[in-house]
Design a protein around this motif. Structure first.
Motif, mmCIF file in Angstrom:
data_model
loop_
_atom_site.group_PDB
_atom_site.id
_atom_site.type_symbol
_atom_site.label_atom_id
_atom_site.label_comp_id
_atom_site.label_asym_id
_atom_site.label_seq_id
_atom_site.Cartn_x
_atom_site.Cartn_y
_atom_site.Cartn_z
ATOM 1 N N LEU A 8 0.967 -1.240 0.099
ATOM 2 C CA LEU A 8 -0.038 -0.053 -0.058
ATOM 3 C C LEU A 8 0.781 1.351 -0.005
ATOM 4 O O LEU A 8 1.810 1.305 0.508
ATOM 5 C CB LEU A 8 -0.861 0.039 1.295
ATOM 6 C CG LEU A 8 -2.114 -1.157 1.276
ATOM 7 C CD1 LEU A 8 -2.757 -0.902 2.602
ATOM 8 C CD2 LEU A 8 -3.097 -0.337 0.211
ATOM 9 N N ARG A 9 0.452 2.315 -0.421
ATOM 10 C CA ARG A 9 1.225 3.523 -0.537
ATOM 11 C C ARG A 9 -0.026 4.683 -0.869
ATOM 12 O O ARG A 9 -0.985 4.330 -1.513
ATOM 13 C CB ARG A 9 2.370 3.737 -1.590
ATOM 14 C CG ARG A 9 1.917 3.602 -3.268
ATOM 15 C CD ARG A 9 2.949 4.001 -4.075
ATOM 16 N NE ARG A 9 3.250 5.346 -3.695
ATOM 17 C CZ ARG A 9 3.907 6.150 -4.542
ATOM 18 N NH1 ARG A 9 4.110 5.908 -5.881
ATOM 19 N NH2 ARG A 9 4.308 7.465 -4.408
ATOM 20 N N TYR A 14 -4.882 9.713 -2.333
ATOM 21 C CA TYR A 14 -5.711 8.350 -2.286
ATOM 22 C C TYR A 14 -4.674 7.338 -2.155
ATOM 23 O O TYR A 14 -3.411 7.489 -2.122
ATOM 24 C CB TYR A 14 -6.298 8.234 -3.820
ATOM 25 C CG TYR A 14 -5.633 8.439 -4.866
ATOM 26 C CD1 TYR A 14 -4.884 7.172 -5.306
ATOM 27 C CD2 TYR A 14 -5.422 9.544 -5.480
ATOM 28 C CE1 TYR A 14 -4.143 7.197 -6.566
ATOM 29 C CE2 TYR A 14 -4.319 9.460 -6.796
ATOM 30 C CZ TYR A 14 -3.962 8.428 -7.230
ATOM 31 O OH TYR A 14 -3.123 8.299 -8.331
ATOM 32 N N TRP A 15 -5.273 6.444 -1.770
ATOM 33 C CA TRP A 15 -4.416 5.009 -1.504
ATOM 34 C C TRP A 15 -4.494 4.022 -2.660
ATOM 35 O O TRP A 15 -5.346 4.076 -3.523
ATOM 36 C CB TRP A 15 -4.937 4.389 -0.326
ATOM 37 C CG TRP A 15 -4.581 5.251 0.914
ATOM 38 C CD1 TRP A 15 -5.212 6.126 1.586
ATOM 39 C CD2 TRP A 15 -3.333 4.870 1.664
ATOM 40 N NE1 TRP A 15 -4.694 6.415 2.708
ATOM 41 C CE2 TRP A 15 -3.529 6.009 2.575
ATOM 42 C CE3 TRP A 15 -2.401 4.123 1.536
ATOM 43 C CZ2 TRP A 15 -2.528 5.857 3.744
ATOM 44 C CZ3 TRP A 15 -1.242 4.243 2.608
ATOM 45 C CH2 TRP A 15 -1.369 4.979 3.727
ATOM 46 N N VAL A 16 -3.278 3.288 -3.058
ATOM 47 C CA VAL A 16 -2.930 2.498 -3.924
ATOM 48 C C VAL A 16 -2.649 1.084 -3.355
ATOM 49 O O VAL A 16 -1.764 1.057 -2.595
ATOM 50 C CB VAL A 16 -1.938 2.854 -4.937
ATOM 51 C CG1 VAL A 16 -1.856 1.985 -6.210
ATOM 52 C CG2 VAL A 16 -2.401 4.429 -5.565
ATOM 53 N N ALA A 17 -3.266 0.256 -3.763
ATOM 54 C CA ALA A 17 -2.741 -1.175 -3.612
ATOM 55 C C ALA A 17 -2.593 -2.001 -4.505
ATOM 56 O O ALA A 17 -3.037 -2.081 -5.423
ATOM 57 C CB ALA A 17 -4.100 -2.111 -2.649
ATOM 58 N N LEU A 18 -1.119 -2.563 -4.141
ATOM 59 C CA LEU A 18 -0.544 -3.371 -5.464
ATOM 60 C C LEU A 18 -0.429 -4.821 -4.922
ATOM 61 O O LEU A 18 0.139 -5.211 -4.015
ATOM 62 C CB LEU A 18 0.776 -2.873 -5.862
ATOM 63 C CG LEU A 18 1.662 -3.593 -6.790
ATOM 64 C CD1 LEU A 18 0.957 -3.861 -8.184
ATOM 65 C CD2 LEU A 18 3.069 -2.928 -6.794
ATOM 66 N N GLN A 27 -7.282 1.177 -6.015
ATOM 67 C CA GLN A 27 -7.234 2.503 -5.489
ATOM 68 C C GLN A 27 -8.611 2.797 -4.677
ATOM 69 O O GLN A 27 -9.806 2.587 -5.016
ATOM 70 C CB GLN A 27 -6.816 3.634 -6.386
ATOM 71 C CG GLN A 27 -7.535 4.166 -7.412
ATOM 72 C CD GLN A 27 -6.902 5.043 -8.285
ATOM 73 O OE1 GLN A 27 -5.823 5.166 -8.710
ATOM 74 N NE2 GLN A 27 -7.694 6.198 -8.605
ATOM 75 N N GLY A 28 -8.367 3.807 -3.717
ATOM 76 C CA GLY A 28 -9.552 4.288 -3.116
ATOM 77 C C GLY A 28 -9.050 5.497 -2.138
ATOM 78 O O GLY A 28 -8.022 5.837 -2.119
ATOM 79 N N LYS A 37 -11.069 -2.626 -3.422
ATOM 80 C CA LYS A 37 -11.009 -2.599 -4.937
ATOM 81 C C LYS A 37 -10.012 -3.382 -5.643
ATOM 82 O O LYS A 37 -10.202 -3.902 -6.652
ATOM 83 C CB LYS A 37 -10.560 -0.939 -5.317
ATOM 84 C CG LYS A 37 -11.873 0.063 -5.003
ATOM 85 C CD LYS A 37 -12.969 -0.148 -5.905
ATOM 86 C CE LYS A 37 -13.796 1.268 -5.514
ATOM 87 N NZ LYS A 37 -14.870 1.184 -6.360
ATOM 88 N N LEU A 38 -9.026 -3.625 -4.952
ATOM 89 C CA LEU A 38 -8.067 -4.480 -5.352
ATOM 90 C C LEU A 38 -8.769 -6.188 -5.360
ATOM 91 O O LEU A 38 -8.479 -6.754 -6.296
ATOM 92 C CB LEU A 38 -6.867 -4.663 -4.471
ATOM 93 C CG LEU A 38 -5.620 -5.684 -4.898
ATOM 94 C CD1 LEU A 38 -5.156 -5.496 -6.206
ATOM 95 C CD2 LEU A 38 -4.586 -5.618 -4.014
ATOM 96 N N LYS A 39 -9.366 -6.301 -4.424
ATOM 97 C CA LYS A 39 -9.805 -7.620 -4.382
ATOM 98 C C LYS A 39 -10.843 -7.930 -5.524
ATOM 99 O O LYS A 39 -11.261 -9.008 -6.068
ATOM 100 C CB LYS A 39 -10.612 -7.940 -2.972
ATOM 101 C CG LYS A 39 -9.785 -7.899 -1.611
ATOM 102 C CD LYS A 39 -10.795 -8.142 -0.391
ATOM 103 C CE LYS A 39 -9.837 -8.165 0.772
ATOM 104 N NZ LYS A 39 -10.593 -8.322 1.856
#
Length: 72
Positions: A8-9, A14-18, A27-28, A37-39
């Motif tokens: 996460l960053r 906003y937040w981004v999950a890779l 992202q959210g 959103k990643l799920k």
């Protein structure tokens, strides 16, 4: 249930999950939103991957992870 590694960053408010196993991103507005959103993205990808034979699927490289962590 599958297990995935997520980085996460925060970027531009906003937040981004890779996901490291497949390079999919969500992202959210919060960490929880980004992970949810990643799920959803992983589930959608998996549906297509299971049906198609020519879908490229690979974990991200160390170089790509470094770029993800440093761009911002």
């Amino acid at each position: 249930m599958d297990f995935y590694t997520v980085v996460l960053r925060q970027s531009a408010g906003y937040w981004v999950a890779l996901c490291l196993e497949n390079g999919i991103v969500g992202q959210g507005n919060s960490q929880e939103d980004a992970v949810n959103k990643l799920k959803e993205a992983i589930d959608s990808f998996q549906l297509v991957y299971d049906k198609e034979t020519n879908i490229y699927h690979a974990p991200i490289s160390i170089e790509e992870l470094h770029e993800f962590r440093t761009i911002g």
